[in-house]
Design an enzyme around this catalytic site. Structure first.
Site, PDB file in Angstrom:
ATOM      1  N   GLU A  46       6.100  15.119   1.997  1.00  0.00           N
ATOM      2  CA  GLU A  46       4.777  14.609   1.611  1.00  0.00           C
ATOM      3  C   GLU A  46       4.308  15.223   0.305  1.00  0.00           C
ATOM      4  O   GLU A  46       4.411  16.436   0.100  1.00  0.00           O
ATOM      5  CB  GLU A  46       3.774  14.918   2.724  1.00  0.00           C
ATOM      6  CG  GLU A  46       2.706  13.866   2.862  1.00  0.00           C
ATOM      7  CD  GLU A  46       3.277  12.531   3.326  1.00  0.00           C
ATOM      8  OE1 GLU A  46       3.410  11.621   2.483  1.00  0.00           O
ATOM      9  OE2 GLU A  46       3.601  12.397   4.512  1.00  0.00           O
ATOM     10  N   SER A  83      -6.903 -14.099   2.213  1.00  0.00           N
ATOM     11  CA  SER A  83      -6.252 -13.222   3.178  1.00  0.00           C
ATOM     12  C   SER A  83      -6.979 -13.325   4.513  1.00  0.00           C
ATOM     13  O   SER A  83      -8.213 -13.368   4.549  1.00  0.00           O
ATOM     14  CB  SER A  83      -6.306 -11.779   2.685  1.00  0.00           C
ATOM     15  OG  SER A  83      -5.961 -10.894   3.739  1.00  0.00           O
ATOM     16  N   LEU A 165      -0.721   3.643   6.023  1.00  0.00           N
ATOM     17  CA  LEU A 165       0.584   3.057   6.355  1.00  0.00           C
ATOM     18  C   LEU A 165       1.056   2.108   5.262  1.00  0.00           C
ATOM     19  O   LEU A 165       1.978   1.337   5.442  1.00  0.00           O
ATOM     20  CB  LEU A 165       0.521   2.352   7.722  1.00  0.00           C
ATOM     21  CG  LEU A 165       0.063   3.273   8.858  1.00  0.00           C
ATOM     22  CD1 LEU A 165      -0.019   2.512  10.174  1.00  0.00           C
ATOM     23  CD2 LEU A 165       1.014   4.470   9.003  1.00  0.00           C
ATOM     24  N   SER A 166       0.387   2.181   4.134  1.00  0.00           N
ATOM     25  CA  SER A 166       0.784   1.478   2.928  1.00  0.00           C
ATOM     26  C   SER A 166       0.721  -0.048   3.019  1.00  0.00           C
ATOM     27  O   SER A 166       1.671  -0.754   2.664  1.00  0.00           O
ATOM     28  CB  SER A 166       2.184   1.919   2.482  1.00  0.00           C
ATOM     29  OG  SER A 166       2.250   1.808   1.087  1.00  0.00           O
ATOM     30  N   SER A 167      -0.420  -0.515   3.444  1.00  0.00           N
ATOM     31  CA  SER A 167      -0.658  -1.956   3.369  1.00  0.00           C
ATOM     32  C   SER A 167      -0.632  -2.411   1.917  1.00  0.00           C
ATOM     33  O   SER A 167      -0.284  -3.557   1.618  1.00  0.00           O
ATOM     34  CB  SER A 167      -1.999  -2.314   4.000  1.00  0.00           C
ATOM     35  OG  SER A 167      -3.079  -1.817   3.221  1.00  0.00           O
ATOM     36  N   SER A 168      -0.959  -1.509   0.991  1.00  0.00           N
ATOM     37  CA  SER A 168      -0.973  -1.888  -0.424  1.00  0.00           C
ATOM     38  C   SER A 168       0.433  -2.205  -0.922  1.00  0.00           C
ATOM     39  O   SER A 168       0.655  -3.245  -1.546  1.00  0.00           O
ATOM     40  CB  SER A 168      -1.632  -0.800  -1.272  1.00  0.00           C
ATOM     41  OG  SER A 168      -0.979   0.439  -1.137  1.00  0.00           O
ATOM     42  N   ASP A 219       6.073   4.637  -1.519  1.00  0.00           N
ATOM     43  CA  ASP A 219       5.582   3.555  -0.668  1.00  0.00           C
ATOM     44  C   ASP A 219       6.321   2.247  -0.949  1.00  0.00           C
ATOM     45  O   ASP A 219       6.772   1.551  -0.045  1.00  0.00           O
ATOM     46  CB  ASP A 219       4.085   3.322  -0.896  1.00  0.00           C
ATOM     47  CG  ASP A 219       3.249   4.519  -0.485  1.00  0.00           C
ATOM     48  OD1 ASP A 219       3.810   5.472   0.091  1.00  0.00           O
ATOM     49  OD2 ASP A 219       2.029   4.495  -0.743  1.00  0.00           O
ATOM     50  N   TYR A 271      -6.372  13.667  -4.692  1.00  0.00           N
ATOM     51  CA  TYR A 271      -4.986  13.269  -4.986  1.00  0.00           C
ATOM     52  C   TYR A 271      -4.703  13.495  -6.469  1.00  0.00           C
ATOM     53  O   TYR A 271      -3.687  14.099  -6.845  1.00  0.00           O
ATOM     54  CB  TYR A 271      -4.772  11.804  -4.605  1.00  0.00           C
ATOM     55  CG  TYR A 271      -3.363  11.287  -4.822  1.00  0.00           C
ATOM     56  CD1 TYR A 271      -2.392  11.423  -3.824  1.00  0.00           C
ATOM     57  CD2 TYR A 271      -2.986  10.670  -6.007  1.00  0.00           C
ATOM     58  CE1 TYR A 271      -1.101  10.961  -4.006  1.00  0.00           C
ATOM     59  CE2 TYR A 271      -1.696  10.199  -6.207  1.00  0.00           C
ATOM     60  CZ  TYR A 271      -0.761  10.346  -5.205  1.00  0.00           C
ATOM     61  OH  TYR A 271       0.519   9.883  -5.404  1.00  0.00           O
TER      62      TYR A 271
HETATM   63  P1  ADP Z   1      -3.015   1.759   2.476  1.00  0.00           P
HETATM   64  O1  ADP Z   1      -1.996   1.353   1.478  1.00  0.00           O
HETATM   65  O2  ADP Z   1      -2.773   3.101   3.040  1.00  0.00           O
HETATM   66  O3  ADP Z   1      -3.231   0.748   3.559  1.00  0.00           O
HETATM   67  P2  ADP Z   1      -4.694   1.556   0.157  1.00  0.00           P
HETATM   68  O4  ADP Z   1      -6.086   1.984  -0.114  1.00  0.00           O
HETATM   69  O5  ADP Z   1      -3.611   2.060  -0.714  1.00  0.00           O
HETATM   70  O6  ADP Z   1      -4.407   1.895   1.693  1.00  0.00           O
HETATM   71  O7  ADP Z   1      -4.624  -0.023   0.102  1.00  0.00           O
HETATM   72  C1  ADP Z   1      -5.538  -0.789   0.845  1.00  0.00           C
HETATM   73  C2  ADP Z   1      -6.109  -1.896  -0.024  1.00  0.00           C
HETATM   74  O8  ADP Z   1      -5.081  -2.873  -0.303  1.00  0.00           O
HETATM   75  C3  ADP Z   1      -7.217  -2.674   0.663  1.00  0.00           C
HETATM   76  O9  ADP Z   1      -8.462  -2.069   0.446  1.00  0.00           O
HETATM   77  C4  ADP Z   1      -7.113  -4.034  -0.001  1.00  0.00           C
HETATM   78  O10 ADP Z   1      -7.736  -4.000  -1.265  1.00  0.00           O
HETATM   79  C5  ADP Z   1      -5.621  -4.172  -0.242  1.00  0.00           C
HETATM   80  N1  ADP Z   1      -4.937  -4.877   0.881  1.00  0.00           N
HETATM   81  C6  ADP Z   1      -3.875  -4.416   1.572  1.00  0.00           C
HETATM   82  N2  ADP Z   1      -3.476  -5.317   2.501  1.00  0.00           N
HETATM   83  C7  ADP Z   1      -4.312  -6.373   2.408  1.00  0.00           C
HETATM   84  C8  ADP Z   1      -4.425  -7.629   3.104  1.00  0.00           C
HETATM   85  N3  ADP Z   1      -3.588  -7.969   4.088  1.00  0.00           N
HETATM   86  N4  ADP Z   1      -5.419  -8.467   2.719  1.00  0.00           N
HETATM   87  C9  ADP Z   1      -6.266  -8.142   1.726  1.00  0.00           C
HETATM   88  N5  ADP Z   1      -6.193  -6.979   1.039  1.00  0.00           N
HETATM   89  C10 ADP Z   1      -5.247  -6.096   1.367  1.00  0.00           C
HETATM   90 MG    MG Z   2      -1.594   2.369  -0.375  1.00  0.00          MG
END
Ligand code: ADP
Ligand code: MG
Length: 446
Positions: A46, A83, A165-168, A219, A271
């Protein structure tokens, strides 16, 4: 209060089907394709990625799917995107002169999408195009972008957003794949394959230079290059990846992800500060990065760092010798723990006790030396360990987000209940606990 089930009414169990349905409902036609990419968990390693160090993530069985079509550019081409997570936020963004805005102070979720389209088109414009030579900081519009078609995307995801969990990265990787495929469809080399390592870098460029979030490459690499039932051993400095078998079911283990649902606002600033501290420490030691410090030289280097800090022209707010020592100690010992775990998992019969102890030691180092934990993460880790976890640690950047626990499969329910109980006793919001499996990286589904 009991922890709620890991569901959300806006999220279908099958994100690929959900994205396709959302596309049909919105645009009144079938999408040309559906692409998806997973979220990730980092088993260990990490804050090492931006120090050219070692990380050991895996992709999880939660994905972001993007259903898409291109729209012939009749005049002004635009990106239309929505979305399932943001039901009332149908966005339309002109594509002709898409460029990063360094002045931007607010981020819209659609920036992750338009940034990924920008980065994909910049890449597709080829090595002759400005900014595609692998250097950072490009502000260019992709050459010829004005002639490219418009795009329509519908997004659906089972990756919890903002939970560490890296939704981004999942969103970026899926959109980059979709854009490259849609832009090249029908042309020469239709839908040509892209190397996962390349996909990861394009997605990282979107996040770093368009959205403006200075993340390392872990990520995106996990989301693009991971394989099912494997860990991804990524040596950032050497730029190598190795797939390491990680069949937790066969080992009689479960991997729990504990979403603390805490998001402390200092996360972004801290960070950036950690990155600056690491860079400063490397500079004071005359090294390219902290990765260059071998574990055997640690004590020597820490003494050298203290001396160098005393005799340097002070950089205010960074040059606290005690703080720099802690940061360096975390990075160097963390790289060593990754090597330790890799050695175990490469062997025919891994010693899971050693793996677990390294995970727990990683947490202690992140809490005490790197100082990026949070009460919720510490409570989750301690409760999991007391209830029989083999190892547990925070995962991701810290200051909230998620913790992971490696547990004997038959103790998974007991450990979950113990963590929920500890959260209730501490007065925290109930956590969401999921059991995850190492899954495949970004791909075309339809
Ligand atoms: P993490 O990557 O840990 O989930 P981040 O802050 O890096 O958190 O990314 C989250 C951001 O990415 C959300 O606030 C949004 O702007 C965008 N995002 C991610 N997934 C989606 C989704 N399925 N629909 C819309 N926006 C999303
Ligand atoms: Mg992220």
């Amino acid at each position: 209060e009991k922890a709620v089930a890991a569901t959300d009414s806006s999220v279908a169990a099958d994100p690929v089907a959900a994205a396709r349905q959302l596309f049909v409902d919105t645009f009144g036609s079938e999408p040309a394709g559906v692409w998806s990419a997973p979220g990730r968990v980092n088993l260990i390693g990490e804050h090492t990625d931006y120090n050219d160090g070692l990380v050991l993530p895996f992709a999880i069985d939660a994905r972001t799917a993007v259903a898409g079509s291109s729209v012939p550019a009749g005049g002004q081409a635009s990106l239309e995107v929505l979305s399932a997570h943001r039901p009332d936020e149908h966005r339309t963004i002109p594509l002709g002169e898409l460029t990063p805005d360094p002045e931007r102070t607010e981020t819209d979720w659609s920036d992750y999408v338009s940034g990924s389209v920008w980065a994909a088109r910049l890449h597709a414009a080829g090595p002759g195009a400005a900014g595609t030579d692998g250097t950072d900081g490009t502000d260019d519009a992709p050459p010829g972008a004005a002639a490219l078609p418009g795009l329509r995307f519908a997004v659906a995801s089972t990756v919890p957003v903002g939970a560490g969990l890296s939704s981004s990265a999942a969103l970026e990787c899926a959109v980059v794949l979709a854009t490259l495929a849609l832009d090249s469809a029908g042309g020469p080399g239709t839908d040509r394959a892209i190397a996962p390592e390349q996909l990861a870098r394009i997605a990282q460029r979107a996040e770093n230079h368009y959205v403006g979030v200075p993340t390392g490459l872990m990520d995106q690499m996990a989301s693009s290059a991971a394989e099912a039932d494997h860990l991804l051993f990524f040596d950032v400095g050497a730029d190598t990846i190795e797939q390491i078998p990680f069949d937790i079911d066969a080992a009689g283990l479960s991997l729990l992800v504990i979403d603390t649902r805490a998001h402390h606002s200092l996360a972004d600033g801290e960070y950036a500060k950690r990155r600056a501290e690491c860079e400063r420490a490397a500079e004071l030691l005359g090294l390219n990065s902290l990765r260059d410090i071998d574990i055997d030289q640690l004590d020597l280097m820490l003494a050298k760092l203290v001396a160098a800090t005393r005799s340097s022209v002070l950089v205010p707010a960074v040059d606290d010798a005690e703080v720099l020592v802690r940061r360096v100690r975390h990075i160097v010992t963390e790289n060593q723990r990754v090597l330790d775990v890799v050695t175990q998992l490469r062997s025919a019969s891994p010693d899971w006790g050693t793996v677990g102890r390294d995970m727990t030691a990683s947490h202690a180092s992140l809490r005490d030396d790197y100082q990026v934990s949070a009460d919720e993460l510490d409570v989750a880790v301690d409760a999991a360990l007391s209830a029989g976890a083999v190892g547990a640690r925070m995962t991701g950047g810290g200051f909230g987000g998620s913790a992971i626990a490696l547990v004997p499969a038959e103790r998974a329910a007991t450990v979950s209940a113990a963590v929920e109980k500890a959260f209730a006793a501490a007065g925290f919001t109930a956590p969401v606990i999921r059991s995850v499996h190492p899954a495949a990286g970004a791909r075309r589904d339809h």
